[in-house]
Structure formats: structure tokens, C-alpha cells
Design an enzyme around this catalytic site. Sequence first.
Site, PDB file in Angstrom:
ATOM      1  N   LYS A  52      -0.561   3.084 -17.391  1.00 14.79           N
ATOM      2  CA  LYS A  52       0.350   3.925 -16.605  1.00 14.79           C
ATOM      3  C   LYS A  52       1.474   4.471 -17.479  1.00 14.79           C
ATOM      4  O   LYS A  52       1.824   5.652 -17.364  1.00 14.79           O
ATOM      5  CB  LYS A  52       0.896   3.129 -15.405  1.00 14.79           C
ATOM      6  CG  LYS A  52      -0.175   2.871 -14.351  1.00 14.79           C
ATOM      7  CD  LYS A  52       0.226   1.828 -13.319  1.00 14.79           C
ATOM      8  CE  LYS A  52      -0.984   1.432 -12.475  1.00 14.79           C
ATOM      9  NZ  LYS A  52      -0.685   0.364 -11.491  1.00 14.79           N
ATOM     10  N   GLN A  96       3.386  -3.988  -9.923  1.00 14.51           N
ATOM     11  CA  GLN A  96       1.976  -4.201 -10.242  1.00 14.51           C
ATOM     12  C   GLN A  96       1.421  -5.386  -9.448  1.00 14.51           C
ATOM     13  O   GLN A  96       2.003  -6.473  -9.472  1.00 14.51           O
ATOM     14  CB  GLN A  96       1.805  -4.433 -11.752  1.00 14.51           C
ATOM     15  CG  GLN A  96       0.368  -4.616 -12.198  1.00 14.51           C
ATOM     16  CD  GLN A  96      -0.505  -3.390 -11.942  1.00 14.51           C
ATOM     17  OE1 GLN A  96      -0.121  -2.271 -12.236  1.00 14.51           O
ATOM     18  NE2 GLN A  96      -1.670  -3.595 -11.358  1.00 14.51           N
ATOM     19  N   ASP A 119       3.487   4.293  -5.056  1.00 12.47           N
ATOM     20  CA  ASP A 119       2.176   3.697  -4.780  1.00 12.47           C
ATOM     21  C   ASP A 119       1.773   3.940  -3.322  1.00 12.47           C
ATOM     22  O   ASP A 119       0.614   3.730  -2.956  1.00 12.47           O
ATOM     23  CB  ASP A 119       2.196   2.181  -5.048  1.00 12.47           C
ATOM     24  CG  ASP A 119       1.553   1.812  -6.379  1.00 12.47           C
ATOM     25  OD1 ASP A 119       0.766   2.626  -6.902  1.00 12.47           O
ATOM     26  OD2 ASP A 119       1.838   0.699  -6.886  1.00 12.47           O
TER      27      ASP A 119
HETATM   28  C1  BQF Z   1     -11.570   3.665 -15.792  1.00 13.36           C
HETATM   29  C2  BQF Z   1      -6.509  -2.162 -10.042  1.00 13.36           C
HETATM   30  C3  BQF Z   1      -7.666  -3.923  -8.906  1.00 13.36           C
HETATM   31  C4  BQF Z   1      -6.475  -4.600  -8.676  1.00 13.36           C
HETATM   32  C5  BQF Z   1      -5.281  -4.065  -9.126  1.00 13.36           C
HETATM   33  C6  BQF Z   1      -9.085   3.776 -15.607  1.00 13.36           C
HETATM   34  C7  BQF Z   1      -7.851   2.078 -14.417  1.00 13.36           C
HETATM   35  C8  BQF Z   1      -9.038   1.398 -14.212  1.00 13.36           C
HETATM   36  C9  BQF Z   1     -10.241   1.907 -14.661  1.00 13.36           C
HETATM   37  C10 BQF Z   1      -6.563   1.553 -13.918  1.00 13.36           C
HETATM   38  C11 BQF Z   1      -6.460  -0.911 -10.785  1.00 13.36           C
HETATM   39  C12 BQF Z   1      -7.710  -0.148 -11.076  1.00 13.36           C
HETATM   40  C13 BQF Z   1      -5.231  -0.457 -11.260  1.00 13.36           C
HETATM   41  C14 BQF Z   1     -10.269   3.087 -15.366  1.00 13.36           C
HETATM   42  C15 BQF Z   1      -5.100   0.780 -12.095  1.00 13.36           C
HETATM   43  C16 BQF Z   1      -7.414   1.254 -11.575  1.00 13.36           C
HETATM   44  O1  BQF Z   1     -11.618   4.374 -16.805  1.00 13.36           O
HETATM   45  O2  BQF Z   1     -12.562   3.436 -15.097  1.00 13.36           O
HETATM   46  C17 BQF Z   1      -7.888   3.277 -15.123  1.00 13.36           C
HETATM   47  O3  BQF Z   1      -5.662   1.433 -14.707  1.00 13.36           O
HETATM   48  N1  BQF Z   1      -6.374   1.227 -12.583  1.00 13.36           N
HETATM   49  C18 BQF Z   1      -4.057  -1.196 -10.951  1.00 13.36           C
HETATM   50  O4  BQF Z   1      -2.962  -0.834 -11.335  1.00 13.36           O
HETATM   51  O5  BQF Z   1      -4.132  -2.327 -10.245  1.00 13.36           O
HETATM   52  C19 BQF Z   1      -5.296  -2.849  -9.803  1.00 13.36           C
HETATM   53  C20 BQF Z   1      -7.688  -2.723  -9.580  1.00 13.36           C
END
Ligand code: BQF
Length: 298
Positions: A52, A96, A119
Site C-alpha cells: 500500500k 490493517q 477502507d
Molecule cells: C496480487 C488481504 C486477506 C486478509 C487481509 C496484490 C494484494 C494481494 C494480492 C494485497 C489483502 C489481499 C490485503 C495481490 C491487500 C489483497 O497480485 O494478487 C495485492 O496487498 N491485498 C489486505 O490488506 O489485507 C488482507 C487478504
Amino acid sequence: MELIDGKKIAAIIKGEIAREVERLTDKGLKRPHLAAILVGDDPASHTYVNSKSKACQEVGFESSSYKLPYDVSEKELLETVDFINNDQEIDGLIVQLPLPEHIDNHKVIEAIRPEKDVDGFHPVNVGRTAIGLPSYVSATPYGILELIMRSGIETTGKNCVILGRSNIVGKPMAVLMSRNEEPGNATVTICHSKTKDLKSVTSKADILIVAIGKPGFVTADMVKEGAVVIDVGIHRIESDKTKSGFRLIGDVKFDEVAAKASHITPVPGGVGPMTIVSLLMNTLKASKKEIYPGIDRL
Ligand code: BQF
């Protein structure tokens, strides 16, 4: 089968955001600023927060991260939220997830000012989304809507089946797909762990959105020929073929389902990058006070 390239679409949107940031700063306005609170040392959470802040850098946003130890008290975390709430330099604030067991998620989310809740997790934003008022839309569903729109997929009158009923994906996704807008106007069904004869429901989906949180859960026999399949799942699987020692897989058995689908999102590179970009879009809206124009922060 057409692959829906989330990474590519995310890159296009980042370009659009970067141009808008340039336009703002040329006018003498400040750069959008996103702050993230990260609790503990879960490696996936660290990766997400790093992605991020990197994305912020790419589009010319400021970003800050507040790192707190795993054993931080709920009170201290709430105080950090309040500190950022009151910092007029910061437009958007995310906490987060997941948080440690001893902390009440709902309490923390409700402590975020709705006008900084990029968010879209605060009940005020969830409620406003549900009744069609301007709101920050939860990043993953917002990203999926953009993916659908920019891939030229029509949703009106389609059967949309959503696997999973979480507050951050399944539930808001159902609200968005059923609203009287484009994309939207779909006939929406939500399935979950207690759904009977799941296969008979998913087989009727023109658009199948999978956020069940189980690796490789959706198999070809559950999917209609020509369906659009959106895979929200993200799981780390051990692998000796990658430098990191793991690789990512989704909730869908990609190869066999891809053979039947008209469009499908890969993991990685599908929904994930769009989630990040949605957060940027919400932060841009926050800095321009698009959602809550009446509220002047301090
Ligand atoms: C990609 C998330 C579960 C629980 C908390 C790019 C992200 C993921 C995959 C990413 C996720 C999932 C995020 C890819 C943020 C998505 O290339 O496929 C980016 O950073 N995510 C999160 O902040 O908290 C989570 C999944």
C-alpha cells in the site's frame, strides 16, 4: 476464455490517479496522504502494508505507517486512531486486519472518523453504501466493480452468485451488484457454509464471485459454461520453486475452471491489485472531500 488482468487494469487506474495528483499539486493543493496502522508482525500483513505504501509512492501520495507491537492494549490502539483522526495532514486512515484476539475489531473500526475511513469498514460508510448515499466503498468489492466495468462485462439481469458473506467482501458485494446502477441490476444470491446443495446454486451463476476463504474450493463441476468467475481468495502455499518459499493460490481451481469460464481472474494478479488501487481511489476522494463535503476536519 479471457483472462481478466487485474494487474494491468490497476496500472491504468494508477496512471489516471497520478495525473490527477499532478493536477492537484499544480493548483497548489497538497498531496493525498494515507496512514496505515499495523499491529504485530504477521508477515502477510507487513506485505500488504508495504504494497500500500509503495502504491502511494507510485501515484504521488504521501503515506505513513504506525507500527504497534502485538501486545499493544486496545486503549493505546484507540489513542493512535484518535491521534491520526485529528491530524489534518492525513486524509485517509486504515487499520490493517487481522488484529490480535485481545482487541475488538468493531471498536477500533468505529473509532475511525467516517470521513477518513478509506477502507469503507465503518458502519456509517457500510450503511451509506447500502442505501445508495455517497460513501467509501469497501476496497475489494469496489475493485471488483471496476474490474467488471473495465472488462466490458454486463451485469444487468444476470444471475450473480456470491460465495461468502463476510462484512468486507460478500455482504457489500451483494449490495453493489443488486443496486439500480451499472454495474449492478443483477439478481444476487449469497451462499455460505450452511447453503444446501451449493453446486446447484453456483451452476446457475452467470457471474460467480468467490470469497469463501478455502484454497481451491471451486471446481469445474460447480461452474456454468461461459460464466464470469471472480476469485477473491488468497492463500500462501509452500513452494520450493519461489524465492520467498511460498506461492499464492485462490479459492478457485484455476486451470479446470478457466476451461469453462468466459472470463476469469487469476491469483495473483486479479482482484488483489484492484483492492490496492481502490484504496488509492478512496484516498483521492478523501483528499478532495468528495464524499463528505460538509465536514471540515479541524
Ligand atoms: C496480487 C488481504 C486477506 C486478509 C487481509 C496484490 C494484494 C494481494 C494480492 C494485497 C489483502 C489481499 C490485503 C495481490 C491487500 C489483497 O497480485 O494478487 C495485492 O496487498 N491485498 C489486505 O490488506 O489485507 C488482507 C487478504
